[in-house]
Design an enzyme around this catalytic site. Structure first.
Site, PDB file in Angstrom:
ATOM      1  N   SER A   1       0.861  -1.189   0.000  1.00 16.57           N
ATOM      2  CA  SER A   1       0.000   0.000   0.000  1.00 16.57           C
ATOM      3  C   SER A   1       0.895   1.235   0.000  1.00 16.57           C
ATOM      4  O   SER A   1       2.020   1.181   0.524  1.00 16.57           O
ATOM      5  CB  SER A   1      -0.879   0.027   1.260  1.00 16.57           C
ATOM      6  OG  SER A   1      -1.527   1.289   1.384  1.00 16.57           O
TER       7      SER A   1
ATOM      8  N   TYR B   1      -1.452  -1.086  10.514  1.00 12.05           N
ATOM      9  CA  TYR B   1      -1.584  -1.505   9.110  1.00 12.05           C
ATOM     10  C   TYR B   1      -0.397  -0.997   8.288  1.00 12.05           C
ATOM     11  O   TYR B   1       0.219  -1.758   7.528  1.00 12.05           O
ATOM     12  CB  TYR B   1      -2.905  -0.947   8.579  1.00 12.05           C
ATOM     13  CG  TYR B   1      -3.175  -1.147   7.113  1.00 12.05           C
ATOM     14  CD1 TYR B   1      -3.578  -2.378   6.614  1.00 12.05           C
ATOM     15  CD2 TYR B   1      -3.082  -0.078   6.218  1.00 12.05           C
ATOM     16  CE1 TYR B   1      -3.858  -2.547   5.265  1.00 12.05           C
ATOM     17  CE2 TYR B   1      -3.364  -0.241   4.869  1.00 12.05           C
ATOM     18  CZ  TYR B   1      -3.750  -1.471   4.399  1.00 12.05           C
ATOM     19  OH  TYR B   1      -4.033  -1.636   3.070  1.00 12.05           O
TER      20      TYR B   1
HETATM   21  N1  LIG Z   1      -8.802  -0.860  -0.961  1.00 10.93           N
HETATM   22  C1  LIG Z   1      -7.776  -0.017  -0.885  1.00 10.93           C
HETATM   23  O1  LIG Z   1      -7.936   1.212  -0.956  1.00 10.93           O
HETATM   24  C2  LIG Z   1      -6.366  -0.552  -0.737  1.00 10.93           C
HETATM   25  C3  LIG Z   1      -5.316   0.367  -0.848  1.00 10.93           C
HETATM   26  C4  LIG Z   1      -4.021  -0.088  -0.730  1.00 10.93           C
HETATM   27  C5  LIG Z   1      -3.771  -1.425  -0.496  1.00 10.93           C
HETATM   28  N2  LIG Z   1      -4.817  -2.303  -0.399  1.00 10.93           N
HETATM   29  C6  LIG Z   1      -4.501  -3.717  -0.162  1.00 10.93           C
HETATM   30  O2  LIG Z   1      -5.112  -4.503  -1.161  1.00 10.93           O
HETATM   31  C7  LIG Z   1      -5.431  -5.780  -0.602  1.00 10.93           C
HETATM   32  C8  LIG Z   1      -6.897  -6.087  -0.835  1.00 10.93           C
HETATM   33  O3  LIG Z   1      -7.658  -5.025  -0.294  1.00 10.93           O
HETATM   34  P1  LIG Z   1      -9.226  -4.932  -0.487  1.00 10.93           P
HETATM   35  O4  LIG Z   1      -9.546  -3.497  -0.486  1.00 10.93           O
HETATM   36  O5  LIG Z   1      -9.670  -5.781  -1.616  1.00 10.93           O
HETATM   37  O6  LIG Z   1      -9.679  -5.557   0.916  1.00 10.93           O
HETATM   38  P2  LIG Z   1     -10.963  -6.430   1.296  1.00 10.93           P
HETATM   39  O7  LIG Z   1     -11.111  -6.289   2.778  1.00 10.93           O
HETATM   40  O8  LIG Z   1     -12.099  -6.081   0.428  1.00 10.93           O
HETATM   41  O9  LIG Z   1     -10.467  -7.900   0.946  1.00 10.93           O
HETATM   42  C9  LIG Z   1      -9.513  -8.562   1.741  1.00 10.93           C
HETATM   43  C10 LIG Z   1      -9.829 -10.038   1.704  1.00 10.93           C
HETATM   44  O10 LIG Z   1      -8.876 -10.712   2.514  1.00 10.93           O
HETATM   45  C11 LIG Z   1      -9.544 -11.709   3.235  1.00 10.93           C
HETATM   46  N3  LIG Z   1      -8.833 -12.076   4.457  1.00 10.93           N
HETATM   47  C12 LIG Z   1      -8.680 -11.323   5.578  1.00 10.93           C
HETATM   48  N4  LIG Z   1      -8.018 -12.019   6.509  1.00 10.93           N
HETATM   49  C13 LIG Z   1      -7.740 -13.228   5.952  1.00 10.93           C
HETATM   50  C14 LIG Z   1      -7.092 -14.381   6.440  1.00 10.93           C
HETATM   51  N5  LIG Z   1      -6.595 -14.434   7.693  1.00 10.93           N
HETATM   52  N6  LIG Z   1      -6.965 -15.448   5.639  1.00 10.93           N
HETATM   53  C15 LIG Z   1      -7.469 -15.417   4.380  1.00 10.93           C
HETATM   54  N7  LIG Z   1      -8.113 -14.352   3.856  1.00 10.93           N
HETATM   55  C16 LIG Z   1      -8.251 -13.273   4.653  1.00 10.93           C
HETATM   56  C17 LIG Z   1     -10.904 -11.097   3.562  1.00 10.93           C
HETATM   57  O11 LIG Z   1     -11.859 -12.089   3.921  1.00 10.93           O
HETATM   58  C18 LIG Z   1     -11.213 -10.357   2.276  1.00 10.93           C
HETATM   59  O12 LIG Z   1     -11.955 -11.161   1.372  1.00 10.93           O
HETATM   60  C19 LIG Z   1      -5.044  -5.728   0.860  1.00 10.93           C
HETATM   61  O13 LIG Z   1      -3.753  -6.269   1.025  1.00 10.93           O
HETATM   62  C20 LIG Z   1      -5.021  -4.254   1.152  1.00 10.93           C
HETATM   63  O14 LIG Z   1      -4.167  -3.950   2.233  1.00 10.93           O
HETATM   64  C21 LIG Z   1      -6.113  -1.902  -0.504  1.00 10.93           C
END
Ligand SMILES: NC(=O)c1ccc[n+]([C@@H]2O[C@H](COP(=O)([O-])OP(=O)(O)OC[C@H]3O[C@@H](n4cnc5c(N)ncnc54)[C@H](O)[C@@H]3O)[C@@H](O)[C@H]2O)c1
Length: 259
Positions: A141, A154
């Site tokens: 991120s 985080y």
């Molecule tokens: N959405 C954003 O703005 C953003 C920005 C920067 C980085 N990210 C990164 O992108 C990635 C995905 O983000 P997102 O927005 O799709 O999040 P999200 O919360 O929609 O999806 C995350 C998924 O991970 C799964 N998960 C959580 N803990 C778990 C575990 N212990 N074992 C297996 N699965 C598990 C959840 O059930 C969920 O389906 C993450 O690594 C997040 O940090 C997101």
């Protein structure tokens, strides 16, 4: 069909960015392991990919649990063969300054985002080495690079993933495994909606996020998936140890959200 013949494992693939990556990889010919906490939700993604003509397998697991990770990887390997592409995408995001973050939330964040990443790498890498290589993509991120207010634990874990990607690149380059991180800016996903729901004025906060990106909007899931597709494919054969900022100019602009 840029991933024809490849087997991919995507963690956190039941929704959001992980789901988008898994669907994109399957559309490009990969056979994809759909790993997330909830087997029913994973199967829904598998069914969608199957209907679209792709190939996927539900491999539900909690990535913080070594036995569950080994079982999920074993199931995928038995069915599809050696994993060629791993996307470490699953994460949790507790909100708060460091002293406001409960020990339970802190430990869960580290257990999923760092320990989980380690456990999945540990399961997958021996097969990649035996096969002569592979591509590992760590979804980090921008906050892992610059830090953002209210996301201390985080941000710490995301910085760790960027460093891990670089460290792994040097460890495995000679043996064919590429390791890169992708640092999205704000992406329109369920995680963003949950974060906004913690704010006193979610709509104003969302507007701030749009404005903080140089392009004037937050990103889309497919815009992250496209970069992951490149890194997963042989087109990225000379790319390792890199951190790709997929952030619409966010980190270049350098704005921070105000309370
Ligand atoms: N959405 C954003 O703005 C953003 C920005 C920067 C980085 N990210 C990164 O992108 C990635 C995905 O983000 P997102 O927005 O799709 O999040 P999200 O919360 O929609 O999806 C995350 C998924 O991970 C799964 N998960 C959580 N803990 C778990 C575990 N212990 N074992 C297996 N699965 C598990 C959840 O059930 C969920 O389906 C993450 O690594 C997040 O940090 C997101």
């Amino acid at each position: 069909m840029r991933l024809e013949g490849k087997v991919a494992l995507v963690t956190g693939a039941a929704r959001g960015i992980g789901r988008g990556i898994a669907e994109r990889f399957a559309a490009e010919g990969a056979r994809v392991g759909i790993l997330d906490l909830d087997a029913v939700a994973c199967q829904r993604v598998v069914d969608g990919i199957t209907v679209a003509g792709g190939s996927a397998l539900e491999v539900a697991a909690d990535i913080s649990d070594p036995a569950q990770v080994e079982a999920a990887h074993g199931k995928l390997r038995t069915r599809f063969g050696t994993v060629n592409v791993l996307v470490n995408n699953a994460a949790v995001m507790p909100v708060g300054t460091i002293h406001e973050t409960s020990l339970a939330d802190f430990e869960r964040c580290v257990a999923v985002n760092l320990r989980g990443t380690y456990l999945v790498c540990r399961a997958v890498i021996p097969g990649m080495l035996a096969a002569g290589g592979g591509s590992i993509i760590h979804i980090a991120s921008v906050t892992g690079m610059i830090g953002l207010p209210g996301l201390a634990a985080y941000s710490m874990t995301k910085g760790g993933m960027i460093t891990l990607a670089r460290s792994m690149s040097t460890d495995y380059a000679a043996r064919g495994i590429r390791s890169n991180s992708v640092s999205p800016g704000t992406i329109d996903s369920p995680m963003l909606h949950e974060f906004l729901s913690h704010q006193s004025n979610p709509e104003a906060y969302r507007q701030q996020y749009d404005d903080m990106h140089a392009v004037g909007r937050v990103g889309r899931i497919d815009e992250v998936a496209n970069v992951c597709l490149f890194l997963a494919s042989d087109e990225a054969s000379f790319v390792t140890g890199s951190n790709y900022e997929v952030d619409g100019g966010y980190s270049a602009k350098g704005d921070q959200p105000q309370d």
